[in-house]
Design a protein around this motif. Sequence first.
Motif: not given
Length: 129
Positions: A3-6, A27-30, A33-36
């Motif tokens: 789900t990460c747009p980046m 921020a990425l650890q929290s 699933h948003q990790t680039p």
Amino acid sequence: KRTCPMNTLKLKCLSREGDAILVFMGALQSSPHQTPKLIDIGQPMYLSSDAIIAISTLLQNQECKIEGLVLRQTRIYDESLAQISLSLQKNVTLREFIVDTKSLTNTGWDIMSSLVCNTSSINSTYSSN
């Protein structure tokens, strides 16, 4: 489902202490699933042991889908590489790892070798290269 747009997160010219890295990694650890797909850290920067631990923790997270990690001009030493290599043993998504090797000794090169070459058997060694 990703789900990460980046696709790429480039962290360059941050503070010498790498405190900003801790903020980004936290921020990425929290939201792993948003990790680039690619995290590129570089341009003369010192990574503190806390920053190395934060990067390693992120890489160990099963939800983290990072495919590339670039640590260019970050003065990585043997101890830091050892920490990262432990996390890479548990990571199944990373396909590209670029690291500045200028500060490594023979110990660091042995660590690098163990990352890319499985010596548990002759067949494993052949398959890992």
